[in-house]
Design a protein around this motif. Structure first.
Motif, PDB file in Angstrom:
ATOM      1  N   ASN A   1      54.484  29.109  30.401  1.00 20.20           N
ATOM      2  CA  ASN A   1      54.141  30.279  29.567  1.00 20.20           C
ATOM      3  C   ASN A   1      52.623  30.388  29.459  1.00 20.20           C
ATOM      4  O   ASN A   1      51.934  29.357  29.405  1.00 20.20           O
ATOM      5  CB  ASN A   1      54.742  30.098  28.157  1.00 20.20           C
ATOM      6  N   GLY A   2      52.130  31.594  29.465  1.00 20.37           N
ATOM      7  CA  GLY A   2      50.691  31.791  29.290  1.00 20.37           C
ATOM      8  C   GLY A   2      49.899  31.478  30.537  1.00 20.37           C
ATOM      9  O   GLY A   2      48.671  31.440  30.521  1.00 20.37           O
ATOM     10  N   SER A   3      50.601  31.258  31.667  1.00 23.22           N
ATOM     11  CA  SER A   3      49.838  30.931  32.882  1.00 23.22           C
ATOM     12  C   SER A   3      49.393  32.212  33.573  1.00 23.22           C
ATOM     13  O   SER A   3      48.777  32.168  34.627  1.00 23.22           O
ATOM     14  CB  SER A   3      50.731  30.138  33.832  1.00 23.22           C
ATOM     15  N   GLY A   4      49.735  33.379  33.040  1.00 20.27           N
ATOM     16  CA  GLY A   4      49.225  34.610  33.630  1.00 20.27           C
ATOM     17  C   GLY A   4      50.252  35.362  34.441  1.00 20.27           C
ATOM     18  O   GLY A   4      49.924  36.304  35.155  1.00 20.27           O
ATOM     19  N   LYS A   5      51.533  34.953  34.345  1.00 21.81           N
ATOM     20  CA  LYS A   5      52.557  35.658  35.144  1.00 21.81           C
ATOM     21  C   LYS A   5      52.597  37.134  34.754  1.00 21.81           C
ATOM     22  O   LYS A   5      52.467  38.029  35.594  1.00 21.81           O
ATOM     23  CB  LYS A   5      53.927  35.029  34.887  1.00 21.81           C
ATOM     24  N   SER A   6      52.692  37.376  33.455  1.00 16.09           N
ATOM     25  CA  SER A   6      52.832  38.788  33.038  1.00 16.09           C
ATOM     26  C   SER A   6      51.570  39.561  33.376  1.00 16.09           C
ATOM     27  O   SER A   6      51.629  40.685  33.874  1.00 16.09           O
ATOM     28  CB  SER A   6      53.086  38.841  31.523  1.00 16.09           C
ATOM     29  N   SER A   7      50.402  38.949  33.142  1.00 16.25           N
ATOM     30  CA  SER A   7      49.157  39.677  33.431  1.00 16.25           C
ATOM     31  C   SER A   7      49.092  40.018  34.914  1.00 16.25           C
ATOM     32  O   SER A   7      48.688  41.117  35.301  1.00 16.25           O
ATOM     33  CB  SER A   7      47.952  38.825  33.036  1.00 16.25           C
ATOM     34  N   LEU A   8      49.549  39.062  35.747  1.00 16.71           N
ATOM     35  CA  LEU A   8      49.508  39.334  37.201  1.00 16.71           C
ATOM     36  C   LEU A   8      50.374  40.552  37.521  1.00 16.71           C
ATOM     37  O   LEU A   8      49.955  41.478  38.212  1.00 16.71           O
ATOM     38  CB  LEU A   8      50.027  38.113  37.967  1.00 16.71           C
ATOM     39  N   LEU A   9      51.565  40.588  36.929  1.00 21.72           N
ATOM     40  CA  LEU A   9      52.470  41.718  37.236  1.00 21.72           C
ATOM     41  C   LEU A   9      51.874  43.024  36.712  1.00 21.72           C
ATOM     42  O   LEU A   9      51.930  44.063  37.369  1.00 21.72           O
ATOM     43  CB  LEU A   9      53.840  41.466  36.623  1.00 21.72           C
ATOM     44  N   ARG A  10      51.264  42.969  35.523  1.00 21.08           N
ATOM     45  CA  ARG A  10      50.677  44.207  34.975  1.00 21.08           C
ATOM     46  C   ARG A  10      49.552  44.682  35.871  1.00 21.08           C
ATOM     47  O   ARG A  10      49.365  45.887  36.082  1.00 21.08           O
ATOM     48  CB  ARG A  10      50.140  43.944  33.556  1.00 21.08           C
ATOM     49  N   VAL A  11      48.800  43.737  36.455  1.00 20.39           N
ATOM     50  CA  VAL A  11      47.685  44.138  37.324  1.00 20.39           C
ATOM     51  C   VAL A  11      48.240  44.746  38.613  1.00 20.39           C
ATOM     52  O   VAL A  11      47.782  45.776  39.091  1.00 20.39           O
ATOM     53  CB  VAL A  11      46.793  42.905  37.640  1.00 20.39           C
ATOM     54  N   ILE A  12      49.315  44.120  39.143  1.00 22.24           N
ATOM     55  CA  ILE A  12      49.903  44.665  40.387  1.00 22.24           C
ATOM     56  C   ILE A  12      50.446  46.071  40.123  1.00 22.24           C
ATOM     57  O   ILE A  12      50.288  46.998  40.918  1.00 22.24           O
ATOM     58  CB  ILE A  12      51.026  43.743  40.909  1.00 22.24           C
ATOM     59  N   ALA A  13      51.030  46.249  38.909  1.00 25.20           N
ATOM     60  CA  ALA A  13      51.617  47.565  38.593  1.00 25.20           C
ATOM     61  C   ALA A  13      50.525  48.618  38.430  1.00 25.20           C
ATOM     62  O   ALA A  13      50.789  49.806  38.533  1.00 25.20           O
ATOM     63  CB  ALA A  13      52.425  47.461  37.300  1.00 25.20           C
ATOM     64  N   GLY A  14      49.297  48.164  38.177  1.00 22.79           N
ATOM     65  CA  GLY A  14      48.217  49.152  38.009  1.00 22.79           C
ATOM     66  C   GLY A  14      47.949  49.471  36.550  1.00 22.79           C
ATOM     67  O   GLY A  14      47.155  50.343  36.230  1.00 22.79           O
ATOM     68  N   LEU A  15      48.645  48.727  35.641  1.00 22.66           N
ATOM     69  CA  LEU A  15      48.381  48.958  34.205  1.00 22.66           C
ATOM     70  C   LEU A  15      46.998  48.434  33.842  1.00 22.66           C
ATOM     71  O   LEU A  15      46.278  49.026  33.039  1.00 22.66           O
ATOM     72  CB  LEU A  15      49.449  48.231  33.362  1.00 22.66           C
ATOM     73  N   ALA A  16      46.651  47.297  34.467  1.00 24.42           N
ATOM     74  CA  ALA A  16      45.319  46.750  34.166  1.00 24.42           C
ATOM     75  C   ALA A  16      44.548  46.638  35.476  1.00 24.42           C
ATOM     76  O   ALA A  16      45.141  46.713  36.562  1.00 24.42           O
ATOM     77  CB  ALA A  16      45.469  45.363  33.540  1.00 24.42           C
ATOM     78  N   VAL A  17      43.224  46.458  35.382  1.00 25.49           N
ATOM     79  CA  VAL A  17      42.411  46.382  36.600  1.00 25.49           C
ATOM     80  C   VAL A  17      41.972  44.930  36.773  1.00 25.49           C
ATOM     81  O   VAL A  17      41.560  44.294  35.801  1.00 25.49           O
ATOM     82  CB  VAL A  17      41.170  47.303  36.448  1.00 25.49           C
ATOM     83  N   PRO A  18      42.077  44.383  38.001  1.00 21.96           N
ATOM     84  CA  PRO A  18      41.706  42.971  38.185  1.00 21.96           C
ATOM     85  C   PRO A  18      40.213  42.746  37.979  1.00 21.96           C
ATOM     86  O   PRO A  18      39.411  43.650  38.230  1.00 21.96           O
ATOM     87  CB  PRO A  18      42.106  42.681  39.632  1.00 21.96           C
ATOM     88  N   ALA A  19      39.846  41.573  37.475  1.00 22.44           N
ATOM     89  CA  ALA A  19      38.405  41.272  37.279  1.00 22.44           C
ATOM     90  C   ALA A  19      37.723  41.242  38.644  1.00 22.44           C
ATOM     91  O   ALA A  19      36.571  41.637  38.781  1.00 22.44           O
ATOM     92  CB  ALA A  19      38.261  39.930  36.582  1.00 22.44           C
ATOM     93  N   ALA A  20      38.421  40.757  39.662  1.00 20.38           N
ATOM     94  CA  ALA A  20      37.820  40.769  41.006  1.00 20.38           C
ATOM     95  C   ALA A  20      38.961  40.876  42.010  1.00 20.38           C
ATOM     96  O   ALA A  20      40.115  40.646  41.669  1.00 20.38           O
ATOM     97  CB  ALA A  20      37.051  39.473  41.237  1.00 20.38           C
ATOM     98  N   GLY A  21      38.626  41.252  43.211  1.00 24.78           N
ATOM     99  CA  GLY A  21      39.654  41.310  44.260  1.00 24.78           C
ATOM    100  C   GLY A  21      40.342  42.663  44.270  1.00 24.78           C
ATOM    101  O   GLY A  21      40.088  43.511  43.425  1.00 24.78           O
ATOM    102  N   ARG A  22      41.247  42.851  45.215  1.00 20.17           N
ATOM    103  CA  ARG A  22      41.886  44.159  45.380  1.00 20.17           C
ATOM    104  C   ARG A  22      43.389  43.979  45.559  1.00 20.17           C
ATOM    105  O   ARG A  22      43.829  42.993  46.140  1.00 20.17           O
ATOM    106  CB  ARG A  22      41.369  44.814  46.688  1.00 20.17           C
ATOM    107  N   ILE A  23      44.119  44.964  45.078  1.00 22.61           N
ATOM    108  CA  ILE A  23      45.571  44.975  45.336  1.00 22.61           C
ATOM    109  C   ILE A  23      45.866  46.268  46.082  1.00 22.61           C
ATOM    110  O   ILE A  23      45.578  47.360  45.572  1.00 22.61           O
ATOM    111  CB  ILE A  23      46.370  44.949  44.016  1.00 22.61           C
ATOM    112  N   ASP A  24      46.336  46.151  47.323  1.00 25.05           N
ATOM    113  CA  ASP A  24      46.591  47.372  48.108  1.00 25.05           C
ATOM    114  C   ASP A  24      48.077  47.612  48.231  1.00 25.05           C
ATOM    115  O   ASP A  24      48.843  46.687  48.499  1.00 25.05           O
ATOM    116  CB  ASP A  24      46.017  47.185  49.537  1.00 25.05           C
ATOM    117  N   TRP A  25      48.477  48.853  47.977  1.00 23.25           N
ATOM    118  CA  TRP A  25      49.851  49.261  48.217  1.00 23.25           C
ATOM    119  C   TRP A  25      49.792  50.346  49.269  1.00 23.25           C
ATOM    120  O   TRP A  25      49.240  51.421  49.052  1.00 23.25           O
ATOM    121  CB  TRP A  25      50.495  49.760  46.927  1.00 23.25           C
TER     122      TRP A  25
END
Lengths: 62, 257, 222, 197
Positions: free
Chosen positions: D33-57
């Motif tokens: 818990n708290g390891s960032g699983k949910s944040s990762l999914l929210r970033v992939i979904a486009g709800l949040a913007v990653p601090a660095a790097g890119r997610i391409d769909w």
């Protein structure tokens, strides 16, 4: 000199206005300076926060 | 070397403005100059305004308050515009530093707005007999501007995560700056309606040359002083925002040595 | 494009009527303020008539502010706001539809209630059409401003309390033009000037408001 | 996804995470818990913007996707995204029309054994039933990328089996999925790569 201070009866208003302005400026100058100084000071004893977790691992399954 | 087109040099400059260490050093170099210049200007302007300039034929000496009221009023509005522009840049290009500038400008702008209100009130007493003269559109506008500043700062403080505080308050600043001209117009419209053109038009009944010069000096003095305050606060803000970066760590070591 | 607005509009209206008590409180609030005021002030006719316009407009302002606090909060708490943000429709349109829905629930009833309050302030009957016209032009701006406030504070626990502080300075112009329109109407003079001003502010608010609100919601729920 | 960095509340959660998913593949995101699983999914979904790097769909950055393309990504977070005051049918109908879904509702409702609850308000359903309605709602979207954050929470064994079936079916049709869970054992059969945070 005293009639200069009296300013034809408007003295108190003029001087109180300038006085307030001076006070606000001096306070802001002191606050800005302290703002920067204690930011520097707090740096010295700020502990090293744990920056970022280990690198995640990606592995194939099946 | 000047083969580099102007556009890309500008872009590099804009880009450099984005890097905290560069701006920190820039603010450090600018601060002393701004400080000294503003003190000189303020001293000269104040002396000139209080002693040399003639009293106004209608209001006598109380008119001398204009030399501090008008500059602080200008700074209050200019400060809000600067804050909104910085916040907008921070929001669109996601530049943390621009948000840092907006954070520093807000309290300064609020202080100068309060100053404009107080000096305007004191000035109102001898001329209209009351400290708070509804007829004067400028006081009403400054009051609303003060609420906008306070609203911005309160909103920013109610977020615990700095990243979100920056971006949400930036939107409020942009919404605010769009409304400032509307508020200014509506307040102006409201006062001319209720009281007819007041005695004091925007710059005073008739600003003669020897009254205008000290006013401009004081305006310059105030602005440079605002610049000095901003540099100092910005340096503090950069240190706090970048405290985990390497350049700040060894900066702290240098300071301690 | 339009069916998105229609879907969200119907959804929010149905939601509002399912929770009609939440919808009614701001309106009751408006009536209470308007009727309590004569108790506070003296009940004599001349004074009431002169302050009547101010009271009506102030209470209209506060009640529309109160009504819109929950506009985004309810959806963000149960996760449906996230789905709307990620949905295939432009968020600006979705937010526009939500604002229209809440305007219909909080602003339009004011058009009905305000004349009643006006009568209790001895405003002449002839002034009622102008009052309703002014309110019709002002309430959209109030709804948009309150929506911006609601969006900015959606992720805050004590969000509702500071919406007033954020938005009230921005409602200055609407208040000034609105009360002026009502005063002129009470005196039977032409009211075109303030009405045009109210209309221009409304156009600005309705066109610039939704995109800004959408950005605010997206940022607040990031 | 290349050299992604995700921060939450100013704390760095994960650094330079890179992996690529091609059609038919499913990624399993595991971690405490708290390891960032949910944040990762929210970033992939486009709800949040990653601090660095890119997610391409399909070539363009996720958080700059034009609205009409967003219909291809279905995200289900911890919250079910259902309106309490509406019945199951009303929620599903709104979801289907808003997301322009083409799937018929009945078979999905049947699979999740929700037929008898169709006219009951969400407020009066249990957490497990609400989760199943949210999963049906997710299935109604014409999405090729599924982002499921702890889909198995509150689900009984039957529900879990249905979810695993759906995941396999989705992969078979060339769909992509990223599923986060802190009980990987049950989902490993349907996953092709695991991202351990």
């Amino acid at each position: 000199m005293s009639e200069f201070l009296a300013m034809g009866g408007h003295g108190p208003y003029v001087w109180s206005a300038y006085g307030v302005t001076l006070a606000v400026m001096v306070y802001n100058a002191w606050a800005a300076y302290r703002h920067q100084a204690n930011a520097l000071a707090r740096l010295q004893q700020a502990g090293e926060e744990q920056e970022t977790r280990a690198k995640p691992t990606v592995r194939q399954i099946g | 070397m000047n083969a580099v087109p102007m556009r890309s040099r500008l872009w590099r400059a804009f880009h450099q403005l984005g890097s905290p260490p560069y701006v920190y050093r820039l603010a450090g170099r600018l601060a002393p100059w701004l400080g000294v210049a503003s003190c000189v200007l303020l001293a000269v302007g104040a002396f000139w305004g209080l002693v040399l300039a003639p009293p106004d034929y209608l209001q006598g000496n109380s008119f001398r308050i204009i030399y501090i009221h008008v500059p602080s009023a200008y700074l209050s509005m200019g400060g809000y515009v600067l804050m909104a522009v910085a916040a907008g840049i921070g929001y669109i290009w996601r530049m943390k530093l621009a948000h840092g500038v907006a954070v520093c400008v807000a309290p300064l702008g609020a202080w100068f707005t309060a100053l404009a209100l107080v000096t305007g009130g004191i000035w109102g007493k001898p001329t209209w007999g009351t400290y708070w003269e509804w007829g004067d559109a400028r006081l009403m506008f400054e009051l609303l501007l003060l609420f906008l500043y306070i609203g911005y700062m309160v909103l920013r403080m109610s977020f615990d995560e700095r990243e979100k505080a920056d971006r949400v308050s930036a939107l409020l600043a942009v919404v605010g700056v769009v409304n400032v001209p509307i508020i200014h117009y509506s307040v102006e419209w409201w006062t001319t309606l209720h009281q007819g053109p007041t005695l004091i038009r925007e710059g005073g009944p008739s600003i003669t040359m020897d009254m205008l010069i000290p006013l401009l000096i004081m305006l310059a003095g105030f602005s440079l002083f605002f610049g000095w305050l901003l540099c100092k606060r910005l340096q503090g803000e950069i240190l706090r925002r970048e405290r985990r970066t390497r350049w700040v760590q060894n900066l702290a070591v240098e300071a301690a040595a | 494009m339009l069916d998105v607005v229609r879907q969200i509009l119907l959804r929010d209206l149905r939601l509002a009527f399912r929770r009609w008590s939440e919808m009614a409180t701001p309106l009751i609030f408006f009536v209470i303020i308007a009727s309590l005021f004569p108790l506070a002030a003296s009940p004599d006719e001349a004074q009431l008539r002169s302050t009547g316009a101010a009271v009506i407009w102030m209470s209209a302002l506060l009640s529309s502010l109160l009504a819109l606090d929950g506009l985004f909060r309810a959806d963000s708490e149960d996760g449906s706001m996230e789905q709307l943000i990620l949905g295939p429709a432009p968020l600006g349109l979705v937010v526009f539809a939500k604002i229209v829905a809440h305007w219909a629930v909080s602003g339009v009833p004011l058009l009905v209630l305000a004349p009643l309050a006006a009568l209790s302030f001895y405003l002449p009957l002839t002034a009622l059409p102008e009052l309703i016209a002014a309110l019709a032009l002002a309430t959209p701006t109030l709804s948009v401003l309150a929506a911006i406030g609601a969006a900015l504070t959606v992720s805050l626990r004590a969000g509702g309390t500071i919406i007033g502080l954020l938005i009230l300075p921005l409602t200055g112009p609407v208040l000034i033009f609105g009360t002026r329109a009502t005063e002129l109407a009470a005196l039977g003079e032409p009211v075109a000037g303030p009405l045009y001003l109210l209309a221009s502010v409304a156009v600005l608010a309705v066109s610039l408001g939704p995109p800004i609100t959408a950005a605010a919601v997206r940022t607040a729920l990031e | 996804m290349t050299s992604l960095e995700v921060r939450r509340g100013g704390i760095g959660l994960l650094r330079d995470l890179s992996f690529k998913l091609s059609p038919g593949q499913t990624a399993l995101v595991t971690g405490a818990n708290g390891s960032g699983k949910s944040s990762l999914l929210r970033v992939i979904a486009g709800l949040a913007v990653p601090a660095a790097g890119r997610i391409d769909w399909r070539g363009s950055a996720v958080h700059r996707l034009p609205p009409e393309d967003r219909g291809e990504i279905a995200y289900l977070g911890h919250l079910d995204g259902l309106k309490q005051e509406f019945t199951v049918d009303e929620n599903l109908e709104f979801c289907r029309s808003f997301w322009k879904g083409r799937e018929p509702v009945e078979p999905l409702v049947a699979e999740m054994r929700l037929e008898s609850y169709r006219h009951r308000n969400i407020r009066r359903l249990s957490a497990g039933q609400r989760r199943r309605v949210a999963l049906v709602c997710m299935r109604l979207k014409p999405a090729r990328l599924w982002l499921l954050d702890e889909p198995l929470t509150n689900l009984d064994t039957r529900g879990t089996e249905v979810v695993i079936e759906w995941l396999k079916g989705h992969a078979a049709e060339g769909g992509i999925a990223v599923v986060s869970t802190h009980r990987p054992k049950r989902l490993e059969t349907a996953a092709s790569i695991e991202v351990a945070l």
